[in-house]
Every structure is written in structure tokens, then in C-alpha cells.
Design an enzyme around this catalytic site. Structure first.
Site, mmCIF file in Angstrom:
data_model
loop_
_atom_site.group_PDB
_atom_site.id
_atom_site.type_symbol
_atom_site.label_atom_id
_atom_site.label_comp_id
_atom_site.label_asym_id
_atom_site.label_seq_id
_atom_site.Cartn_x
_atom_site.Cartn_y
_atom_site.Cartn_z
ATOM 1 N N ILE A 1 1.518 3.435 3.180
ATOM 2 C CA ILE A 1 1.936 3.998 1.893
ATOM 3 C C ILE A 1 1.189 5.301 1.620
ATOM 4 O O ILE A 1 1.790 6.302 1.225
ATOM 5 C CB ILE A 1 1.706 2.982 0.758
ATOM 6 C CG1 ILE A 1 2.541 1.724 0.994
ATOM 7 C CG2 ILE A 1 2.038 3.602 -0.595
ATOM 8 C CD1 ILE A 1 2.097 0.524 0.164
ATOM 9 N N ILE B 1 -2.767 -3.367 6.234
ATOM 10 C CA ILE B 1 -2.007 -2.318 6.919
ATOM 11 C C ILE B 1 -1.179 -1.519 5.918
ATOM 12 O O ILE B 1 -1.079 -0.291 6.013
ATOM 13 C CB ILE B 1 -1.091 -2.923 8.008
ATOM 14 C CG1 ILE B 1 -1.930 -3.605 9.093
ATOM 15 C CG2 ILE B 1 -0.204 -1.835 8.634
ATOM 16 C CD1 ILE B 1 -1.106 -4.434 10.070
ATOM 17 N N CYS B 2 -0.595 -2.210 4.949
ATOM 18 C CA CYS B 2 0.329 -1.585 3.998
ATOM 19 C C CYS B 2 -0.234 -0.331 3.319
ATOM 20 O O CYS B 2 0.453 0.695 3.282
ATOM 21 C CB CYS B 2 0.784 -2.602 2.962
ATOM 22 S SG CYS B 2 1.667 -4.009 3.678
ATOM 23 N N PRO B 3 -1.458 -0.353 2.787
ATOM 24 C CA PRO B 3 -1.917 0.862 2.100
ATOM 25 C C PRO B 3 -2.094 2.047 3.033
ATOM 26 O O PRO B 3 -1.958 3.191 2.603
ATOM 27 C CB PRO B 3 -3.241 0.447 1.451
ATOM 28 C CG PRO B 3 -3.702 -0.728 2.232
ATOM 29 C CD PRO B 3 -2.449 -1.425 2.693
#
Length: 178
Positions: free
Chosen positions: A55, A50-52
Site C-alpha cells: 500500500i 506484507i500489506c502495508p
């Protein structure tokens, strides 16, 4: 957890700002962008799923935030070396226009109160901080749910009007005048 009306804490942390050899890292403090609004968002870990997406979306919208005199800063508890390795290997992060800050001692996340109680990583927290260093908006998601960058931008727009903004207000719409 620190919240609306609280002073954003002081910090001095390493950040990845480039992939260019010799210019990859810089130190960032709460004074690095004096006079600007700050949008500080935390993600749990590098090399995840999920993080990328978050970001990369903040990176794509960095110009929209800059148009509003705001600087976006991304933070996780990974090191600046891990951030750089991730940027070098992830297509969506290679040309990122925002700093990736390393809070490896978990000092900033702890002071803000956004560390996951059992996993020890940062929650998906977002802070909008005014030019005087006062927190004006906070949102925190569970680890499994990505945030909406458009909503962060909409909220920044509303805060910058310094007026009463009704539910679902969008930039350009009328504010309330009681």
C-alpha cells in the site's frame, strides 16, 4: 475470475481518503474516475505485515500513475473505520495519496473472483482497467507474496502504447513493428 477483456464490475463502496476530521470518508464508484485508467489492487487484511509495504509503495508511486492518467485504488474486505484506524497508527500509511476502499460485504472481490477460498479475504490481486471499463491486465499473488508496483507501472506503460511490446519492454524502448 474476471479476466482480460471482461468489463470491470459496477461498485459503490466507502473509502478512506483523508485523516482530516470530517473529510475522512467518501463514496467511490466505478464512475468516480471516468475517462481515466484504473489500477485496482486488493490486499488481504489491515494490520498485517506484507500489506502495508504494498500500500505504501502504491502511495509513493501515485504521482507516477497520475502522470499516466491513471488512478490507483486500494481495496480490502476490512471496513473504512478499520482502514482509518490503520492509517492513523501506521507511519507509512498516514499521508497516503490513494483511497483505501472497504469491501466489507465482499461483493467486489467476489464478483471479480479474488476471494481466498478458505480464508475469505481478498487475494493480492491487481487489475488494470482502461478508460472504457475493460480489464486489460490481471495479476494475482498468493497471500504470502507481495507484488511489484514497478511491474504494474511498466505494464500500464506498455498497454498505453497500444502497440506490440516485447518481453522486458520498458517505457522509451522500441516496440515491435512486424
Amino acid at each position: 475470475m474476471l479476466t482480460v477483456g471482461d468489463k470491470f464490475p459496477s461498485f459503490k463502496l466507502q473509502a478512506v481518503v483523508s485523516r482530516e476530521k470530517g473529510k475522512e470518508f467518501t463514496e467511490i464508484t466505478e464512475r468516480s474516475y471516468q475517462g481515466k485508467w484504473l489500477v485496482v489492487f486488493f490486499w488481504p487484511m489491515d494490520f498485517t505485515f506484507i500489506c502495508p509495504t504494498e500500500i505504501a509503495e502504491f502511495g509513493k508511486r501515485a504521482g507516477d500513475f497520475a502522470d499516466r492518467d491513471a488512478q490507483v485504488i486500494g481495496v480490502s474486505t476490512d471496513s473504512h473505520f478499520v482502514h482509518l484506524a490503520w492509517r492513523n497508527t501506521h507511519d507509512d500509511l498516514r499521508d497516503l495519496k490513494i483511497p483505501m476502499v472497504a469491501d466489507i460485504k465482499r461483493e467486489l472481490a467476489s464478483e471479480l473472483g479474488v476471494l481466498h477460498r478458505t480464508d475469505g479475504v481478498a487475494l493480492r490481486a491487481t487489475f488494470i482497467v482502461d478508460p472504457d471499463g475493460i480489464i486489460r491486465w490481471v495479476s494475482v499473488n498468493d497471500l504470502s507474496v507481495g507484488r511489484n508496483v514497478g511491474e504494474v507501472l511498466r505494464t500500464l506503460d506498455a498497454l498505453q502504447t497500444d502497440e506490440l511490446c516485447p518481453c522486458n519492454w520498458e517505457k522509451g524502448q522500441d516496440t515491435l513493428h512486424p
